[in-house]
Write a protein that holds these residues in place. Structure first.
Motif, PDB file in Angstrom:
ATOM      1  N   ASP A  46      -1.622  -0.978  11.566  1.00 38.47           N
ATOM      2  CA  ASP A  46      -0.923  -1.663  10.394  1.00 38.47           C
ATOM      3  C   ASP A  46      -1.565  -3.228  10.296  1.00 38.47           C
ATOM      4  O   ASP A  46      -0.853  -4.223  11.267  1.00 38.47           O
ATOM      5  CB  ASP A  46       0.327  -1.514  10.585  1.00 38.47           C
ATOM      6  CG  ASP A  46       0.926  -2.470   9.164  1.00 38.47           C
ATOM      7  OD1 ASP A  46       0.062  -3.294   8.605  1.00 38.47           O
ATOM      8  OD2 ASP A  46       2.382  -2.453   9.090  1.00 38.47           O
ATOM      9  N   LYS A  90       7.013  11.383  12.062  1.00 38.02           N
ATOM     10  CA  LYS A  90       7.580   9.703  11.166  1.00 38.02           C
ATOM     11  C   LYS A  90       8.605   9.219  10.310  1.00 38.02           C
ATOM     12  O   LYS A  90       9.390  10.031  10.513  1.00 38.02           O
ATOM     13  CB  LYS A  90       5.742   9.886   9.556  1.00 38.02           C
ATOM     14  CG  LYS A  90       4.526  10.097   9.662  1.00 38.02           C
ATOM     15  CD  LYS A  90       3.715   8.987  10.279  1.00 38.02           C
ATOM     16  CE  LYS A  90       2.350   9.404  10.420  1.00 38.02           C
ATOM     17  NZ  LYS A  90       2.045  10.297   9.796  1.00 38.02           N
ATOM     18  N   SER A 107       1.023  -0.789   0.125  1.00 34.57           N
ATOM     19  CA  SER A 107      -0.062  -0.169   0.335  1.00 34.57           C
ATOM     20  C   SER A 107       1.189   1.234   0.045  1.00 34.57           C
ATOM     21  O   SER A 107       1.828   1.155   0.451  1.00 34.57           O
ATOM     22  CB  SER A 107      -0.743   0.231   0.780  1.00 34.57           C
ATOM     23  OG  SER A 107       0.045  -0.047   2.576  1.00 34.57           O
ATOM     24  N   ARG A 154       8.831  -3.034   6.088  1.00 37.02           N
ATOM     25  CA  ARG A 154       7.847  -4.221   6.606  1.00 37.02           C
ATOM     26  C   ARG A 154       7.788  -5.563   7.239  1.00 37.02           C
ATOM     27  O   ARG A 154       9.335  -5.493   7.379  1.00 37.02           O
ATOM     28  CB  ARG A 154       7.547  -4.269   4.566  1.00 37.02           C
ATOM     29  CG  ARG A 154       6.836  -5.703   4.776  1.00 37.02           C
ATOM     30  CD  ARG A 154       5.445  -5.625   4.948  1.00 37.02           C
ATOM     31  NE  ARG A 154       4.305  -6.213   4.446  1.00 37.02           N
ATOM     32  CZ  ARG A 154       3.486  -6.447   5.127  1.00 37.02           C
ATOM     33  NH1 ARG A 154       2.774  -5.190   5.229  1.00 37.02           N
ATOM     34  NH2 ARG A 154       2.506  -7.288   5.867  1.00 37.02           N
ATOM     35  N   LYS A 196      -4.822   4.967   3.144  1.00 34.02           N
ATOM     36  CA  LYS A 196      -3.860   3.522   2.819  1.00 34.02           C
ATOM     37  C   LYS A 196      -4.914   3.174   1.340  1.00 34.02           C
ATOM     38  O   LYS A 196      -5.370   2.609   1.748  1.00 34.02           O
ATOM     39  CB  LYS A 196      -4.547   2.642   3.643  1.00 34.02           C
ATOM     40  CG  LYS A 196      -3.736   0.935   3.871  1.00 34.02           C
ATOM     41  CD  LYS A 196      -2.965   0.571   4.807  1.00 34.02           C
ATOM     42  CE  LYS A 196      -2.152  -0.142   4.818  1.00 34.02           C
ATOM     43  NZ  LYS A 196      -1.686  -1.104   6.281  1.00 34.02           N
ATOM     44  N   GLU A 216      -8.036   7.370  10.825  1.00 34.47           N
ATOM     45  CA  GLU A 216      -8.123   8.812  11.003  1.00 34.47           C
ATOM     46  C   GLU A 216      -6.696   9.510  11.149  1.00 34.47           C
ATOM     47  O   GLU A 216      -5.707   8.642  10.945  1.00 34.47           O
ATOM     48  CB  GLU A 216      -8.363   8.688  13.154  1.00 34.47           C
ATOM     49  CG  GLU A 216      -7.856   7.784  13.571  1.00 34.47           C
ATOM     50  CD  GLU A 216      -8.685   7.391  15.474  1.00 34.47           C
ATOM     51  OE1 GLU A 216      -8.397   7.840  15.833  1.00 34.47           O
ATOM     52  OE2 GLU A 216      -8.026   5.447  14.792  1.00 34.47           O
TER      53      GLU A 216
HETATM   54  N1  LIG Z   1      -3.955   6.681   9.871  1.00 40.03           N
HETATM   55  C1  LIG Z   1      -2.659   6.962   9.976  1.00 40.03           C
HETATM   56  N2  LIG Z   1      -2.555   8.160  10.763  1.00 40.03           N
HETATM   57  C2  LIG Z   1      -1.242   8.612   9.743  1.00 40.03           C
HETATM   58  N3  LIG Z   1      -0.260   7.536   9.263  1.00 40.03           N
HETATM   59  C3  LIG Z   1      -0.461   6.733   9.353  1.00 40.03           C
HETATM   60  C4  LIG Z   1      -1.954   6.296   9.329  1.00 40.03           C
HETATM   61  N4  LIG Z   1      -1.336   5.048   9.072  1.00 40.03           N
HETATM   62  C5  LIG Z   1      -0.558   4.610   8.284  1.00 40.03           C
HETATM   63  N5  LIG Z   1       0.482   5.808   8.583  1.00 40.03           N
HETATM   64  C6  LIG Z   1       1.902   5.817   7.947  1.00 40.03           C
HETATM   65  O1  LIG Z   1       2.040   4.832   6.681  1.00 40.03           O
HETATM   66  C7  LIG Z   1       2.839   4.023   6.642  1.00 40.03           C
HETATM   67  C8  LIG Z   1       2.193   2.393   6.341  1.00 40.03           C
HETATM   68  O2  LIG Z   1       1.134   2.064   6.727  1.00 40.03           O
HETATM   69  P1  LIG Z   1       0.691   0.940   7.353  1.00 40.03           P
HETATM   70  O3  LIG Z   1       2.349   0.234   7.759  1.00 40.03           O
HETATM   71  O4  LIG Z   1       0.156   0.620   8.116  1.00 40.03           O
HETATM   72  O5  LIG Z   1       1.082   0.163   5.689  1.00 40.03           O
HETATM   73  P2  LIG Z   1       1.713  -1.312   5.755  1.00 40.03           P
HETATM   74  O6  LIG Z   1       1.373  -1.695   3.567  1.00 40.03           O
HETATM   75  O7  LIG Z   1       1.603  -2.327   6.075  1.00 40.03           O
HETATM   76  O8  LIG Z   1       3.300  -0.525   6.116  1.00 40.03           O
HETATM   77  P3  LIG Z   1       4.790  -1.921   6.339  1.00 40.03           P
HETATM   78  O9  LIG Z   1       4.893  -2.756   4.165  1.00 40.03           O
HETATM   79  O10 LIG Z   1       5.753  -0.986   6.815  1.00 40.03           O
HETATM   80  O11 LIG Z   1       4.008  -2.916   7.135  1.00 40.03           O
HETATM   81  C9  LIG Z   1       2.966   3.797   8.931  1.00 40.03           C
HETATM   82  O12 LIG Z   1       4.489   3.289   9.338  1.00 40.03           O
HETATM   83  C10 LIG Z   1       2.367   5.252   8.908  1.00 40.03           C
HETATM   84  O13 LIG Z   1       3.718   6.179   8.786  1.00 40.03           O
END
Ligand SMILES: Nc1ncnc2c1ncn2[C@@H]1O[C@H](COP(=O)(O)OP(=O)(O)OP(=O)(O)O)[C@@H](O)[C@H]1O
Length: 587
Positions: A253, A414, A116, A452, A133, A183
């Motif tokens: 996440d 972040k 994502s 990740r 996301k 949020e």
């Molecule tokens: N609700 C939110 N508000 C602000 N920033 C967010 C939010 N959700 C995610 N992020 C930012 O986006 C990044 C990636 O989101 P997330 O970890 O959910 O995605 P992912 O595809 O599962 O990532 P990863 O591969 O790193 O596990 C987070 O580390 C965070 O910095």
């Protein structure tokens, strides 16, 4: 958008549904989404063809063609949801008001994950700032669908102030995308500490005891809720702990989360949790585990917050196991016997390692030590529960946790901001253009991949390629139980390098790196690369890039070994591991 409370959610109750049901459900979900994506593409192609034909006949210009509205490629249900989403996620989302992507204004990209991209966006109807996301299905395989599907199912079940709330789902008519609306959270813990995980092991910000207690109380409260709801997060780390400007911490996440039922144990993949926060049982290949995996990660975070830097920044799974044994001691005989861990024979050292948690963390507040000792227990049964952690003296003795609202205010931080700032600082220090670009890319890649959770197929793609080759060369090994469950790309039989004669990464036989100055990385860079380069070589940088760099190296070494029939990979694996624990024989 309403709260998700559906019949479907009750069907997903882990006490009612077994793994096979869920697997089937995810497969159905995956198929439904794949068909839709295929159907949409085909539909759009057909529609465009028809339209082009009409345009040509009418003699319109291509510009006119571009202006024509695209046809709606799929039917919408009465409530406005695309039928494929209803098929995939059940009737639960019917309670929600569907939104179109164009009712949000994208402001900035704030994060990137494996499956994502995350954007800061403004809700044009309410004016509220949200995080979108975006999960893409068109150029990613069923993996992304699977992770997204599970993430939604899990998030629907959770409702707690310290767990991120899924506010809605948005579909885009123009692209094969689904957006999860959350949020907006201004910070993440990795960014606040000042060292993006995987980016640096240099000293980050240290918090006061009441501040650490405040963060940990919120983390453990969120975990307590997840565990009580039968959800294991399986990727607790700083960058997944989001914090808003009011100091409220929310676990985010849930892409690797799963349902579990302690009373109906079932095998699960051991290839979860980001390396530095991964508990020993998973590194040793456990497929039956429980809340202890999240509690171990919480213990790593507690010590990281008090110490100001990650406590066990391993670069490979082998190194990670070694770091754990050096700090927490190697498992007791009783535990080796009881746990029957798949990789026990390979990782079991001949001489046990003595635990020295108290010594390593002697400068930490006294009341924190019993909790750290419990959370970092080698035996997951000794880690207790999130509830017992919350009742520990760490939280019940003075100084108490501060109020979230009294946490220091900082500009948005972040992990991604830390990367940007660090790259900017390097640029300003006058690093030459080319080197800077290369380094900047490498940093970003390291975060993208390292951030990740390591088990994710992408993070271990190279390692997996090696292991697939290794399996082909070792049919006997690929008969292992873990080969059958979970699927090969996630299975637990692949947690260590076994490729070259010398082993791609090993620890010196006389490893003196560990001492009470545990945090001093100068003393903990004991990893010795052996093999074609010949002889020990120190790490060039203390910046950890778990998995990625060694994997590339594995690939090179494997290439050599696969063209050299006399180098039998299975024996090589043993040789390499024997080096890990010195010159001791592998049992
Ligand atoms: N609700 C939110 N508000 C602000 N920033 C967010 C939010 N959700 C995610 N992020 C930012 O986006 C990044 C990636 O989101 P997330 O970890 O959910 O995605 P992912 O595809 O599962 O990532 P990863 O591969 O790193 O596990 C987070 O580390 C965070 O910095």
């Amino acid at each position: 958008m309403g709260c998700v409370q559906s019949k479907r959610a009750s069907r997903d109750d882990p006490s009612a549904a077994g793994e096979s049901d869920r697997q089937r459900e995810l497969e159905e979900l995956s198929n439904a989404l794949k068909n839709v994506v295929k159907g949409r593409k085909e539909g759009m192609e057909v529609a465009r063809g028809v339209e082009r034909e009409k345009v040509t006949r009418a003699g319109d210009s291509p510009a006119t063609e571009r202006r024509r509205p695209r046809p709606e490629p799929y039917l919408r249900s009465q409530r406005g949801w695309p039928s494929w989403l209803l098929d995939a996620l059940g009737d639960g989302i019917q309670d929600w008001t569907p939104r179109c992507a164009n009712s949000f204004e994208k402001l900035d990209k704030i994060g990137q994950g494996t499956y994502s991209n995350v954007y800061k966006a403004r809700d044009l109807i309410t004016g509220k700032i949200v995080a979108l996301k975006k999960v893409r299905f068109d150029n990613l395989g069923p993996e992304s669908v699977k992770f997204m599907g599970r993430e939604i199912l899990v998030l629907r079940k959770l409702n707690h102030p310290n767990v991120i709330k899924l506010e809605g789902l948005v579909t885009s008519r123009m692209s094969c995308s689904l957006y999860l609306v959350f949020e907006y959270m201004e910070h993440d813990l990795a960014g606040l500490v000042g060292h993006g995980s995987y980016l640096s092991t240099s000293q980050g910000r240290k918090f006061t005891e009441p501040q650490v207690k405040c963060f940990m109380k919120q983390l453990l409260s969120g975990l307590e809720h997840c565990h009580n709801q039968g959800v294991l997060h399986r990727d607790i780390k700083g960058s997944n702990l989001l914090i808003n400007n009011e100091g409220i911490l929310k676990i985010a996440d849930f892409g690797l989360a799963t349902f579990f039922d302690p009373d109906r144990r079932r095998p699960m993949t051991s290839r979860v949790v980001t390396l530095w926060y991964r508990p020993p049982e998973l590194l040793l290949g456990a497929t039956y585990y429980g809340v202890g995996v999240d509690l171990w990660s919480a213990g790593c975070i507690l010590a990281e917050l008090l110490g100001g830097k990650p406590i066990m920044p391993g670069r490979t799974e082998v190194e990670q196991v070694h770091k754990i044994f050096k700090l927490c001691g190697s498992p007791s005989e009783e535990y080796w016997k009881k746990s029957k861990l798949p990789h026990a024979t390979i990782f079991k050292p001949q001489q046990p390692y003595k635990r020295c948690v108290a010594e390593a963390f002697k400068d930490f507040p006294c009341s924190s030590l019993p909790l750290i000792e419990a959370l970092l227990s080698i035996d997951p049964d000794d880690r207790g529960t999130a509830t017992s952690a919350l009742n520990s003296e760490f939280f019940t003795t003075e100084p108490y946790a501060c109020e979230p609202s009294s946490l220091p205010k900082c500009p948005p931080t972040k992990e991604i901001d830390v990367i940007k700032l660090r790259d900017e600082a390097r640029r300003q220090r006058g690093v030459s253009g080319k080197a800077n670009v290369v380094d900047g890319n490498r940093r970003v890649r390291a975060r993208d991949r390292g951030g990740r959770a390591v088990p994710a197929p992408e993070a271990n793609a190279e390692l997996q390629a090696n292991l697939d080759k290794w399996r082909v060369m070792n049919p006997a090994n690929s008969e292992s139980k873990s080969e059958k469950f979970p699927p090969p790309h996630q299975d637990g039989a692949v947690g260590f390098p076994h490729t070259s004669r010398n082993g791609p990464v090993s620890f010196g036989a006389t490893d003196t790196s560990f001492s009470s100055s545990f945090f001093n990385l100068k003393h903990s860079t004991s990893v010795r690369h052996t093999g074609t380069a010949g002889g020990p070589s120190k790490r060039k940088s203390s910046r950890a890039e778990p998995q990625t760099a060694p994997s590339r190296r594995f690939l090179r070494l494997l290439k050599t070994s696969s063209t050299t029939p006399s180098m039998h990979p299975s024996s090589k694996g043993k040789e390499s591991v024997s080096e890990v624990f010195g010159s001791q024989k592998v049992k």
